[in-house]
Design a protein around this motif. Structure first.
Motif, PDB file in Angstrom:
ATOM      1  N   ARG A  41     -19.298 -13.771  30.843  1.00 48.57           N
ATOM      2  CA  ARG A  41     -20.082 -12.650  31.379  1.00 48.57           C
ATOM      3  C   ARG A  41     -21.557 -12.793  31.035  1.00 48.57           C
ATOM      4  O   ARG A  41     -22.427 -12.554  31.881  1.00 48.57           O
ATOM      5  N   GLU A  42     -21.860 -13.167  29.792  1.00 49.62           N
ATOM      6  CA  GLU A  42     -23.250 -13.369  29.394  1.00 49.62           C
ATOM      7  C   GLU A  42     -23.901 -14.488  30.206  1.00 49.62           C
ATOM      8  O   GLU A  42     -25.051 -14.363  30.636  1.00 49.62           O
ATOM      9  N   PHE A  43     -23.156 -15.571  30.414  1.00 49.13           N
ATOM     10  CA  PHE A  43     -23.678 -16.686  31.201  1.00 49.13           C
ATOM     11  C   PHE A  43     -23.966 -16.256  32.636  1.00 49.13           C
ATOM     12  O   PHE A  43     -25.018 -16.593  33.199  1.00 49.13           O
ATOM     13  N   SER A  44     -23.046 -15.513  33.241  1.00 48.27           N
ATOM     14  CA  SER A  44     -23.258 -15.080  34.627  1.00 48.27           C
ATOM     15  C   SER A  44     -24.421 -14.092  34.733  1.00 48.27           C
ATOM     16  O   SER A  44     -25.202 -14.149  35.683  1.00 48.27           O
ATOM     17  N   GLU A  45     -24.566 -13.193  33.753  1.00 45.82           N
ATOM     18  CA  GLU A  45     -25.698 -12.259  33.771  1.00 45.82           C
ATOM     19  C   GLU A  45     -27.025 -12.984  33.609  1.00 45.82           C
ATOM     20  O   GLU A  45     -28.002 -12.647  34.277  1.00 45.82           O
ATOM     21  N   SER A  46     -27.069 -13.987  32.731  1.00 42.03           N
ATOM     22  CA  SER A  46     -28.321 -14.740  32.564  1.00 42.03           C
ATOM     23  C   SER A  46     -28.633 -15.541  33.831  1.00 42.03           C
ATOM     24  O   SER A  46     -29.806 -15.659  34.222  1.00 42.03           O
ATOM     25  N   ALA A  47     -27.616 -16.070  34.490  1.00 41.86           N
ATOM     26  CA  ALA A  47     -27.839 -16.792  35.744  1.00 41.86           C
ATOM     27  C   ALA A  47     -28.367 -15.843  36.820  1.00 41.86           C
ATOM     28  O   ALA A  47     -29.285 -16.194  37.578  1.00 41.86           O
ATOM     29  N   LYS A  48     -27.833 -14.633  36.882  1.00 40.79           N
ATOM     30  CA  LYS A  48     -28.317 -13.636  37.845  1.00 40.79           C
ATOM     31  C   LYS A  48     -29.777 -13.277  37.573  1.00 40.79           C
ATOM     32  O   LYS A  48     -30.587 -13.172  38.501  1.00 40.79           O
ATOM     33  N   ASP A  50     -32.004 -15.153  36.075  1.00 45.74           N
ATOM     34  CA  ASP A  50     -32.820 -16.309  36.435  1.00 45.74           C
ATOM     35  C   ASP A  50     -33.059 -16.373  37.946  1.00 45.74           C
ATOM     36  O   ASP A  50     -34.176 -16.632  38.398  1.00 45.74           O
ATOM     37  N   ILE A  51     -32.021 -16.112  38.699  1.00 46.28           N
ATOM     38  CA  ILE A  51     -32.156 -16.139  40.160  1.00 46.28           C
ATOM     39  C   ILE A  51     -33.100 -15.040  40.624  1.00 46.28           C
ATOM     40  O   ILE A  51     -33.971 -15.265  41.471  1.00 46.28           O
ATOM     41  N   ARG A  52     -32.966 -13.843  40.073  1.00 41.62           N
ATOM     42  CA  ARG A  52     -33.854 -12.734  40.446  1.00 41.62           C
ATOM     43  C   ARG A  52     -35.312 -13.056  40.102  1.00 41.62           C
ATOM     44  O   ARG A  52     -36.211 -12.761  40.878  1.00 41.62           O
ATOM     45  N   SER A  53     -35.539 -13.657  38.932  1.00 39.30           N
ATOM     46  CA  SER A  53     -36.911 -13.987  38.550  1.00 39.30           C
ATOM     47  C   SER A  53     -37.480 -15.097  39.427  1.00 39.30           C
ATOM     48  O   SER A  53     -38.670 -15.103  39.729  1.00 39.30           O
ATOM     49  N   GLU A  54     -36.647 -16.035  39.872  1.00 37.98           N
ATOM     50  CA  GLU A  54     -37.114 -17.115  40.736  1.00 37.98           C
ATOM     51  C   GLU A  54     -37.385 -16.629  42.157  1.00 37.98           C
ATOM     52  O   GLU A  54     -38.257 -17.166  42.833  1.00 37.98           O
ATOM     53  N   LEU A  55     -36.644 -15.634  42.611  1.00 38.39           N
ATOM     54  CA  LEU A  55     -36.853 -15.116  43.966  1.00 38.39           C
ATOM     55  C   LEU A  55     -38.172 -14.379  44.092  1.00 38.39           C
ATOM     56  O   LEU A  55     -38.772 -14.354  45.155  1.00 38.39           O
ATOM     57  N   GLY A  56     -38.619 -13.750  43.029  1.00 33.79           N
ATOM     58  CA  GLY A  56     -39.903 -13.066  43.058  1.00 33.79           C
ATOM     59  C   GLY A  56     -39.763 -11.558  43.192  1.00 33.79           C
ATOM     60  O   GLY A  56     -38.666 -11.019  43.296  1.00 33.79           O
ATOM     61  N   PRO A  57     -40.914 -10.870  43.202  1.00 30.46           N
ATOM     62  CA  PRO A  57     -40.903  -9.403  43.207  1.00 30.46           C
ATOM     63  C   PRO A  57     -40.393  -8.787  44.510  1.00 30.46           C
ATOM     64  O   PRO A  57     -39.944  -7.652  44.514  1.00 30.46           O
ATOM     65  N   GLU A  58     -40.461  -9.523  45.623  1.00 26.79           N
ATOM     66  CA  GLU A  58     -39.987  -8.949  46.884  1.00 26.79           C
ATOM     67  C   GLU A  58     -38.462  -8.805  46.923  1.00 26.79           C
ATOM     68  O   GLU A  58     -37.924  -8.091  47.751  1.00 26.79           O
ATOM     69  N   PHE A  59     -37.767  -9.462  46.010  1.00 25.86           N
ATOM     70  CA  PHE A  59     -36.315  -9.355  45.931  1.00 25.86           C
ATOM     71  C   PHE A  59     -35.875  -8.624  44.667  1.00 25.86           C
ATOM     72  O   PHE A  59     -34.793  -8.884  44.151  1.00 25.86           O
ATOM     73  N   LYS A  60     -36.704  -7.704  44.183  1.00 23.01           N
ATOM     74  CA  LYS A  60     -36.368  -7.014  42.937  1.00 23.01           C
ATOM     75  C   LYS A  60     -35.145  -6.104  43.084  1.00 23.01           C
ATOM     76  O   LYS A  60     -34.432  -5.873  42.131  1.00 23.01           O
TER      77      LYS A  60
END
Length: 151
Positions: A41-48, A50-60
């Motif tokens: 669960r911790e691994f999947s949350e950290s991956a999520k 990371d993906i949100r931070s890479e997508l940028g603020p328009e995908f917050k």
């Protein structure tokens, strides 16, 4: 996580776990399993994250549940930004189909007598239209004239 497991299945799993691991090793196995689930669960949350931070603020406001097509469509239809509920409630498909069927079959559905005279009568013509007549030629039966521009 285990919403679809019934009480009888849960008891069966507990009995099998006691028989397979024994009562003395069972608490350690349960701890190991819960620790593994927690790490996943911790691994999947950290991956999520990371993906949100890479997508940028328009995908917050991006949610991973939206990747499921059913959930995405349900969310979009529930927001009703386009007024789809009002359109859906004002549109009666059965009534529309009945009007089209009556128009095709030549039945009068509350229209004037002049408009019903222009519609073909399926009982007299058998549902067929004579395409050999020229425009402007009078018809003995009340069939509409051939429209060369429409075909």
């Amino acid at each position: 996580m285990f919403n679809d497991i019934g009480p009888l299945e849960l008891v069966t799993i507990i009995v099998l776990a006691v028989l397979v691991f024994g009562p003395d090793k069972l608490p350690k196995v349960i701890q190991d399993v819960t620790r593994t689930i927690r790490k996943i669960r911790e691994f999947s949350e950290s991956a999520k994250q990371d993906i949100r931070s890479e997508l940028g603020p328009e995908f917050k406001d991006f949610e991973f549940d939206d990747l499921n097509p059913k959930a995405f469509i349900r969310k979009q239809l529930d927001s009703d930004e386009l007024g789809l509920k009002e359109i859906r409630s004002s549109f009666d498909l059965k009534e529309e189909m009945a009007e089209v069927t009556d128009a095709v079959n030549g039945r009068d559905r509350g229209a004037s007598a002049a408009s019903s005279a222009q519609l073909p009568s399926s009982s007299s013509t058998g549902g067929r239209v004579d395409m050999t007549k020229k425009p402007g030629e009078s018809s003995t039966d009340d069939r509409p004239l051939f429209d060369a521009d429409a075909t």
